[in-house]
Design a protein around this motif. Structure first.
Motif, PDB file in Angstrom:
ATOM      1  N   LEU A 185       0.838  -1.210   0.000  1.00 19.34           N
ATOM      2  CA  LEU A 185       0.000   0.000   0.000  1.00 19.34           C
ATOM      3  C   LEU A 185       0.869   1.256   0.000  1.00 19.34           C
ATOM      4  CD1 LEU A 185      -2.904  -0.911   2.466  1.00 19.34           C
ATOM      5  CD2 LEU A 185      -2.984  -0.769  -0.021  1.00 19.34           C
ATOM      6  N   LEU A 188       1.724   6.681  -6.854  1.00 21.69           N
ATOM      7  CA  LEU A 188       0.722   7.709  -7.197  1.00 21.69           C
ATOM      8  C   LEU A 188       1.304   9.109  -7.034  1.00 21.69           C
ATOM      9  CD1 LEU A 188      -2.502   6.193  -5.559  1.00 21.69           C
ATOM     10  CD2 LEU A 188      -2.164   6.695  -7.989  1.00 21.69           C
ATOM     11  N   LEU A 227       1.616  -1.322 -12.590  1.00 19.84           N
ATOM     12  CA  LEU A 227       0.152  -1.472 -12.560  1.00 19.84           C
ATOM     13  C   LEU A 227      -0.517  -0.136 -12.248  1.00 19.84           C
ATOM     14  CD1 LEU A 227      -2.310  -3.425 -12.601  1.00 19.84           C
ATOM     15  CD2 LEU A 227      -2.026  -3.636 -10.126  1.00 19.84           C
ATOM     16  N   ARG A 263      -3.886   4.184 -14.037  1.00 20.18           N
ATOM     17  CA  ARG A 263      -4.094   5.633 -14.181  1.00 20.18           C
ATOM     18  C   ARG A 263      -4.211   6.024 -15.648  1.00 20.18           C
ATOM     19  NH1 ARG A 263      -4.341   9.146 -10.550  1.00 20.18           N
ATOM     20  NH2 ARG A 263      -3.641  10.859 -11.882  1.00 20.18           N
ATOM     21  N   LEU A 294     -24.681  -1.340  -4.895  1.00 23.49           N
ATOM     22  CA  LEU A 294     -23.278  -1.559  -5.275  1.00 23.49           C
ATOM     23  C   LEU A 294     -22.991  -3.051  -5.376  1.00 23.49           C
ATOM     24  CD1 LEU A 294     -20.715   0.043  -5.813  1.00 23.49           C
ATOM     25  CD2 LEU A 294     -20.133  -0.215  -3.407  1.00 23.49           C
ATOM     26  N   ALA A 304     -24.246  -4.394  -8.724  1.00 27.63           N
ATOM     27  CA  ALA A 304     -23.678  -3.817  -9.963  1.00 27.63           C
ATOM     28  C   ALA A 304     -22.646  -4.757 -10.570  1.00 27.63           C
ATOM     29  CB  ALA A 304     -23.059  -2.472  -9.662  1.00 27.63           C
ATOM     30  N   VAL A 356      -5.461  -4.284 -18.504  1.00 22.40           N
ATOM     31  CA  VAL A 356      -5.951  -3.696 -17.249  1.00 22.40           C
ATOM     32  C   VAL A 356      -7.428  -3.331 -17.381  1.00 22.40           C
ATOM     33  CG1 VAL A 356      -5.765  -1.654 -15.784  1.00 22.40           C
ATOM     34  CG2 VAL A 356      -3.716  -2.900 -16.432  1.00 22.40           C
ATOM     35  N   ARG A 357      -7.808  -2.767 -18.541  1.00 18.89           N
ATOM     36  CA  ARG A 357      -9.221  -2.407 -18.738  1.00 18.89           C
ATOM     37  C   ARG A 357     -10.117  -3.634 -18.607  1.00 18.89           C
ATOM     38  NH1 ARG A 357      -7.560   0.530 -23.275  1.00 18.89           N
ATOM     39  NH2 ARG A 357      -7.379   2.748 -22.825  1.00 18.89           N
ATOM     40  N   ALA A 397     -18.166  -4.573  -8.423  1.00 17.26           N
ATOM     41  CA  ALA A 397     -18.321  -3.113  -8.324  1.00 17.26           C
ATOM     42  C   ALA A 397     -17.604  -2.547  -7.105  1.00 17.26           C
ATOM     43  CB  ALA A 397     -19.800  -2.757  -8.255  1.00 17.26           C
ATOM     44  N   ARG A 398     -17.618  -3.293  -5.994  1.00 18.56           N
ATOM     45  CA  ARG A 398     -16.964  -2.772  -4.784  1.00 18.56           C
ATOM     46  C   ARG A 398     -15.464  -2.636  -5.003  1.00 18.56           C
ATOM     47  NH1 ARG A 398     -20.639  -2.823  -0.720  1.00 18.56           N
ATOM     48  NH2 ARG A 398     -22.383  -4.279  -0.943  1.00 18.56           N
ATOM     49  N   ARG A 427     -13.959  -2.447  -7.936  1.00 17.06           N
ATOM     50  CA  ARG A 427     -13.743  -1.453  -8.983  1.00 17.06           C
ATOM     51  C   ARG A 427     -13.797  -0.034  -8.392  1.00 17.06           C
ATOM     52  NH1 ARG A 427     -17.495  -3.550 -12.448  1.00 17.06           N
ATOM     53  NH2 ARG A 427     -18.927  -1.808 -12.223  1.00 17.06           N
ATOM     54  N   GLU A 428     -14.727   0.143  -7.458  1.00 13.33           N
ATOM     55  CA  GLU A 428     -14.845   1.460  -6.835  1.00 13.33           C
ATOM     56  C   GLU A 428     -13.586   1.805  -6.038  1.00 13.33           C
ATOM     57  OE1 GLU A 428     -17.492   1.793  -3.486  1.00 13.33           O
ATOM     58  OE2 GLU A 428     -17.973   3.863  -4.000  1.00 13.33           O
ATOM     59  N   ILE A 460     -10.552   0.668  -6.500  1.00 20.39           N
ATOM     60  CA  ILE A 460      -9.449   0.938  -7.427  1.00 20.39           C
ATOM     61  C   ILE A 460      -9.582   2.344  -8.012  1.00 20.39           C
ATOM     62  CG2 ILE A 460      -8.403   0.241  -9.636  1.00 20.39           C
ATOM     63  CD1 ILE A 460      -7.859  -1.746  -7.427  1.00 20.39           C
ATOM     64  N   PHE A 479      -6.712   4.898  -7.460  1.00 23.28           N
ATOM     65  CA  PHE A 479      -5.817   5.127  -8.593  1.00 23.28           C
ATOM     66  C   PHE A 479      -6.248   6.317  -9.454  1.00 23.28           C
ATOM     67  CE2 PHE A 479      -3.080   1.314  -8.477  1.00 23.28           C
ATOM     68  CZ  PHE A 479      -3.744   0.588  -7.496  1.00 23.28           C
ATOM     69  N   LEU A 529      -8.810  -2.190   0.283  1.00 26.32           N
ATOM     70  CA  LEU A 529      -8.049  -1.740  -0.889  1.00 26.32           C
ATOM     71  C   LEU A 529      -6.995  -2.771  -1.279  1.00 26.32           C
ATOM     72  CD1 LEU A 529      -7.243   0.454  -2.945  1.00 26.32           C
ATOM     73  CD2 LEU A 529      -5.697   1.374  -1.202  1.00 26.32           C
ATOM     74  N   HIS A 530      -6.299  -3.320  -0.300  1.00 26.95           N
ATOM     75  CA  HIS A 530      -5.261  -4.300  -0.620  1.00 26.95           C
ATOM     76  C   HIS A 530      -5.866  -5.531  -1.274  1.00 26.95           C
ATOM     77  CE1 HIS A 530      -2.193  -7.460   0.216  1.00 26.95           C
ATOM     78  NE2 HIS A 530      -1.389  -6.489  -0.204  1.00 26.95           N
ATOM     79  N   VAL A 564      -6.718  -4.674  -4.885  1.00 27.54           N
ATOM     80  CA  VAL A 564      -5.526  -4.631  -5.740  1.00 27.54           C
ATOM     81  C   VAL A 564      -5.048  -6.049  -6.044  1.00 27.54           C
ATOM     82  CG1 VAL A 564      -3.099  -3.911  -5.832  1.00 27.54           C
ATOM     83  CG2 VAL A 564      -4.828  -2.336  -4.946  1.00 27.54           C
ATOM     84  N   LEU A 574      -7.225  -7.451  -8.643  1.00 26.33           N
ATOM     85  CA  LEU A 574      -6.918  -6.832  -9.945  1.00 26.33           C
ATOM     86  C   LEU A 574      -5.677  -7.471 -10.551  1.00 26.33           C
ATOM     87  CD1 LEU A 574      -7.430  -4.634 -12.085  1.00 26.33           C
ATOM     88  CD2 LEU A 574      -6.003  -3.101 -10.718  1.00 26.33           C
ATOM     89  N   ARG A 575      -4.693  -7.698  -9.740  1.00 23.23           N
ATOM     90  CA  ARG A 575      -3.461  -8.301 -10.279  1.00 23.23           C
ATOM     91  C   ARG A 575      -3.740  -9.722 -10.763  1.00 23.23           C
ATOM     92  NH1 ARG A 575       1.071  -6.758  -5.800  1.00 23.23           N
ATOM     93  NH2 ARG A 575       2.561  -7.429  -7.405  1.00 23.23           N
TER      94      ARG A 575
END
Lengths: 410, 175
Positions: A18, A25, A40, A45, A407, A410, B112-113, B121-122, B124-125, B127, B131, B155-156, B159, B162-163
């Protein structure tokens, strides 16, 4: 009750990752083992969607117009500043619905307060009543009203007005007593300023005369009149009146207009039975008297003395019965009215002058009433506000749950 | 690029404009990532700024930064949009034109997209808030209405997912 699972603390590796994300960032270098993470970050970004030129121009226009609703003309100049300020103030955590609910609640509270205050006993000056024992101090006909029990030292007693002669015959226009004979009594308590006491007292006599009534007794004690240094003090007057029964209501109305009415009471008593009994006794005794007179005309010797003695006794009984019948008849024809006038020095009558002192008095009374209304309104508003707050909090919680659920879908 | 905005008790028009300039792109990117289509994202972005402008006097600097406050408003507006979509037919994610740039970076970004689209969604939100918007963990916690440690944990995890999604997508693309 929902138990929330406490999150486990992050392990050092996760914490380091983190921190590496934050460094990437911020554009700071990262450790070699986190270079993939930095890549990444850069890639994510780079995938960030950019707003379209249309959105940019739409938002710029909104910023210039103060984000006015669509269709509303954009305010200009000082109006714009003022409008924005008003909108900012109104929008400071208070929606229009909340404002409307708050206003409705406040109005309801004031309404409840008004209803409660109006329904409280003794809140109205014109309709106030006191216990009957205090108001109906009936004086015997012809007896003068006793002087005040505790007169202040500054009070100067004035000579009592002359007690009028016994009841006069009924004036023209006064109807004779009806078949049912009713004894009516009324009491009236008035309040006025010390310097208006004599004026109001004269008014009582004038009104009584105008209705064909009699002042049976009166007593007026003047106190200290009002001066520039302060309001007057003390002083009172009492009247025992006789007013034709059929004009009692009109006379009371006229008397009530002389000053502030602090108490008013009326009572009635049917005296038909005692009157009829007295009339019957008079008839019987009259017959006995006439018979004795006839026998006396034909009597001789010792019989004459005995008949004369009986005739005197019957005539005495007859006179007593006739007096009782006459008194009952007068009670039915004339109502007794007791008028008490108090010069308190704080209340003012209709005839007194109005100055700064009374204005201050009025202002204090208005403030006291307003404070009472506000207090009752507050008592009604607090539970309403508590209910509203609970509903608002529950609504917020429900909305938040629904959003989080959305949420998840979704 | 993020511009620091000085927090103050009652943001005026000038400070609101500064907040708008520094957050507009990030806010749109966050909403766009959360909602998945550009038309709704633009509407929600405009709505969020409008609401923030109207409520700017209610901002309390003691409860967080102006960015966190603004993203909180945008999040509520976006979630309301998601709620409306539950009643209406869901919008399909907009296709991303592949192969526009043959370079390695372009390939990675396309991966990545696609990985982002596969996330829930949670995640994605989270990230997007981290980011795209560049919020600190404290600001994340403020927007999500949770504690800072919980925000960091979530968050961790996001991520990490996502990886993994990026790795899975790369392997699927291999012939």
């Amino acid at each position: 009750m929902t138990l929330r699972r406490r999150p486990r603390p992050l392990d050092p590796a996760a914490r380091a990752e983190l921190a590496a994300i934050d460094a990437a960032l911020a554009g700071r270098p990262v450790a070699p083992e986190h270079s993939a993470l930095a890549t990444l970050v850069a890639d994510v970004r780079a995938t960030a969607p950019s707003p379209s030129p249309e959105l940019d121009s739409r938002l710029e226009a909104g910023l210039r117009s103060g984000f006015a609703p669509a269709g509303a003309p954009a305010p200009r100049g000082r109006v714009a500043t003022l409008g924005a300020a008003v909108r900012a103030r109104l929008g400071a955590g208070i929606s229009r619905r909340s404002l409307a609910l708050g206003t409705a609640g406040a109005l309801a509270s004031v309404l409840i307060a008004a209803v409660v205050i109006v329904s409280l006993p003794g809140s109205g000056s014109r309709n106030a009543t006191q216990p009957q024992t205090q108001l109906l101090e009936r004086a015997a006909p012809g007896a003068s009203t006793p002087p005040p029990a505790a007169a202040p030292a500054t009070v100067t007693p004035t000579p009592a007005r002359p007690t009028p002669s016994p009841l006069r015959p009924l004036p023209p226009g006064v109807a004779p007593a009806p078949t049912r004979r009713v004894d009516r009594a009324a009491s009236l308590a008035l309040s006025t300023a010390p310097d208006s006491l004599n004026t109001v007292a004269d008014g009582v006599v004038r009104v009584t005369d105008s209705f064909g009534g009699i002042v049976a007794s009166s007593n007026v004690s003047s106190g200290r009149p009002a001066t520039d240094a302060g309001p007057g003090q003390g002083g009172e007057a009492s009247f025992d009146l006789r007013v034709p029964s059929d004009r009692l209501a009109a006379a009371l109305a006229a008397l009530s207009r002389l000053a502030d009415v602090t108490a008013r009471d009326q009572s009635t008593q049917d005296i038909t039975a005692p009157y009829d009994a007295a009339a019957s006794r008079v008839g019987r005794l009259t017959g006995q008297r006439d018979a004795l007179r006839s026998r006396l005309a034909a009597a001789h010797g010792a019989q004459v003395q005995a008949l004369l003695a009986r005739l005197r006794a019957v005539q005495a009984q007859l006179a007593l019965a006739q007096r009782q019948q006459r008194q009952l008849d007068l009670r039915a024809r004339y109502a007794r009215v007791t008028v008490q006038i108090a010069a308190t020095g704080t209340r003012h009558g209709a005839a007194g002058p109005w100055g700064p002192g009374r204005a201050l008095d009025d202002a204090l009374r208005v403030l006291a009433v307003a404070a009472g209304v506000a207090l009752v309104a507050l008592a009604a508003l607090v539970p309403l506000a508590a209910l509203g707050l609970a509903g608002w909090l529950a609504g917020r919680r429900l909305l938040r749950r629904r959003r989080e659920r959305a949420l998840g879908f979704a | 690029m993020l511009v620091a905005v000085e927090p103050e008790a009652e943001p005026g028009i000038e400070s609101f404009e500064a907040l708008y300039r520094s957050s507009c792109s990030d806010l749109h990117a966050y909403v766009r990532t959360l909602l998945g289509d550009s038309a709704s994202a633009e509407d929600v972005t405009a709505l969020a700024f409008e609401r923030a402008y109207r409520r700017r006097a209610s901002f309390d600097a003691r409860r967080g930064s102006p960015r966190a406050w603004l993203f909180g408003i945008a999040r509520n507006a976006a979630l309301d949009e998601l709620r409306r979509r539950r009643a209406a037919p869901a919008l399909a994610p907009e296709p991303v034109a592949p192969g526009e740039d043959p370079s390695d970076a372009a390939v990675r970004r396309a991966t990545v997209r696609r990985a982002l689209e596969q996330l829930g969604a949670r995640d994605r939100e989270l990230i997007a808030l981290k980011f795209h918007a560049g919020l600190s963990n404290a600001e994340l916690a403020r927007v999500l209405g949770t504690s800072e440690s919980n925000a960091g944990t979530r968050l961790h995890r996001a991520v990490s997912r996502l990886r993994r999604a990026c790795t899975d997508t790369t392997e699927e693309d291999r012939p």
